[in-house]
Design a protein around this motif. Sequence first.
Motif, mmCIF file in Angstrom:
data_model
loop_
_atom_site.group_PDB
_atom_site.id
_atom_site.type_symbol
_atom_site.label_atom_id
_atom_site.label_comp_id
_atom_site.label_asym_id
_atom_site.label_seq_id
_atom_site.Cartn_x
_atom_site.Cartn_y
_atom_site.Cartn_z
ATOM 1 N N THR A 1 -22.483 -35.858 117.042
ATOM 2 C CA THR A 1 -22.159 -37.009 116.194
ATOM 3 C C THR A 1 -20.659 -37.182 115.944
ATOM 4 O O THR A 1 -20.227 -38.240 115.475
ATOM 5 N N GLU A 2 -19.850 -36.156 116.258
ATOM 6 C CA GLU A 2 -18.404 -36.279 116.121
ATOM 7 C C GLU A 2 -17.738 -36.759 117.410
ATOM 8 O O GLU A 2 -16.513 -36.935 117.455
ATOM 9 N N SER B 1 -15.083 -39.718 113.893
ATOM 10 C CA SER B 1 -15.149 -38.937 115.141
ATOM 11 C C SER B 1 -14.047 -37.872 115.204
ATOM 12 O O SER B 1 -13.099 -37.858 114.432
ATOM 13 N N ASN B 2 -14.241 -36.971 116.160
ATOM 14 C CA ASN B 2 -13.273 -35.921 116.469
ATOM 15 C C ASN B 2 -12.892 -35.056 115.270
ATOM 16 O O ASN B 2 -11.715 -34.781 115.019
ATOM 17 N N GLY B 3 -13.896 -34.618 114.519
ATOM 18 C CA GLY B 3 -13.662 -33.692 113.431
ATOM 19 C C GLY B 3 -13.370 -34.311 112.085
ATOM 20 O O GLY B 3 -13.148 -33.596 111.106
ATOM 21 N N THR B 4 -13.358 -35.637 111.979
ATOM 22 C CA THR B 4 -13.031 -36.291 110.703
ATOM 23 C C THR B 4 -14.217 -36.330 109.753
ATOM 24 O O THR B 4 -14.040 -36.518 108.550
ATOM 25 N N THR C 1 -17.843 -29.137 111.907
ATOM 26 C CA THR C 1 -18.213 -30.449 111.354
ATOM 27 C C THR C 1 -19.413 -31.013 112.102
ATOM 28 O O THR C 1 -20.325 -31.589 111.498
ATOM 29 N N SER C 2 -19.413 -30.843 113.407
ATOM 30 C CA SER C 2 -20.538 -31.313 114.220
ATOM 31 C C SER C 2 -21.832 -30.613 113.824
ATOM 32 O O SER C 2 -22.894 -31.239 113.705
ATOM 33 N N VAL C 3 -21.737 -29.304 113.608
ATOM 34 C CA VAL C 3 -22.931 -28.520 113.243
ATOM 35 C C VAL C 3 -23.460 -28.967 111.890
ATOM 36 O O VAL C 3 -24.669 -29.139 111.705
ATOM 37 N N ILE C 4 -22.572 -29.178 110.936
ATOM 38 C CA ILE C 4 -22.984 -29.591 109.587
ATOM 39 C C ILE C 4 -23.668 -30.953 109.626
ATOM 40 O O ILE C 4 -24.699 -31.175 108.983
#
Length: 295
Positions: A134-135, A203-206, A170-173
């Motif tokens: 999702t990121e 995206s990208n960790g935000t 962040t993606s895992v969460i």
Amino acid sequence: MKKEDLVSESTTTTSKTLPLALGAAVGVGLIAAIGYTAWSANLKADDTQQAVSQLTDAVTTLVESQSRTQQFSSQEAFQEAVSASIRAHAEEARQAEVDARYAPYEAAAEETPEGQWIYGNLDARFTLVEYADTECGYCKRFHGTPKSIVDGSNGNVNWEYKHLTVLGETSVIQAQAAECIGEQLGNKGFWVAVQEIYDKTGSNGTGAGNLTKLAASVGADESAFQSCMAEGRHRDLIDQETQMARSQGITGTPATVVVDNQTGQMQLLAGAQPAQAFIAAMKGLVARAAEEGEG
């Protein structure tokens, strides 16, 4: 005292007392009564029935107004009634927002095989198994492509979502958030949650911001959601799907495996491919099945 004087005094007393009594109830009643006295004197005979009907309606409205006023005999009761009305209106508006989020995903089945999130006809010939993060900005832009294919397939294609978390914690969460919402709200809830996460993340960790608030916005219970997240209840599943993708040589997202459910044949398409590429892949699988006598 003469009889005429008695009548005159009685009339005078009544004319003073009646307006005061009406005024104590509702001022509007006095105005209506006086207005009617002057107005009815000029009525034609054939207008009498209509005039009486109109006055009856006015009196009925007045009585109902008084009745409603009596219901709120105390300030506390009135305030509670107002608060209840405001709460009901807010809940109605909130539910309308939730319903609007679900509307695009009506094609998602209420129930699916355990451990699978599937959009579309469960008995479709083809499945697009997408591994996504999702990121991932490409995943975000690609998300509408498989949906459009399913929506236009007349039940011949469905879409399965799997996690491949390649962009960090962040993606895992966020993957856990989607799973926790799906645990509560089922298959449709999962798809709506993923869409909402994509809509909110930069995206990208935000990240997608306040995930508890996001969960509530799609109809999830906040307390149950927070418990699920705190326990890390679906983290093992997310890790397993990520490892499964890597075992198939998939390292980037999005990556989609086109599966012919009739023959078991598969074809991998890496990246955010256009819809035409998937249609061509499905046609190729049909042609292969025909050559092998399985179509």
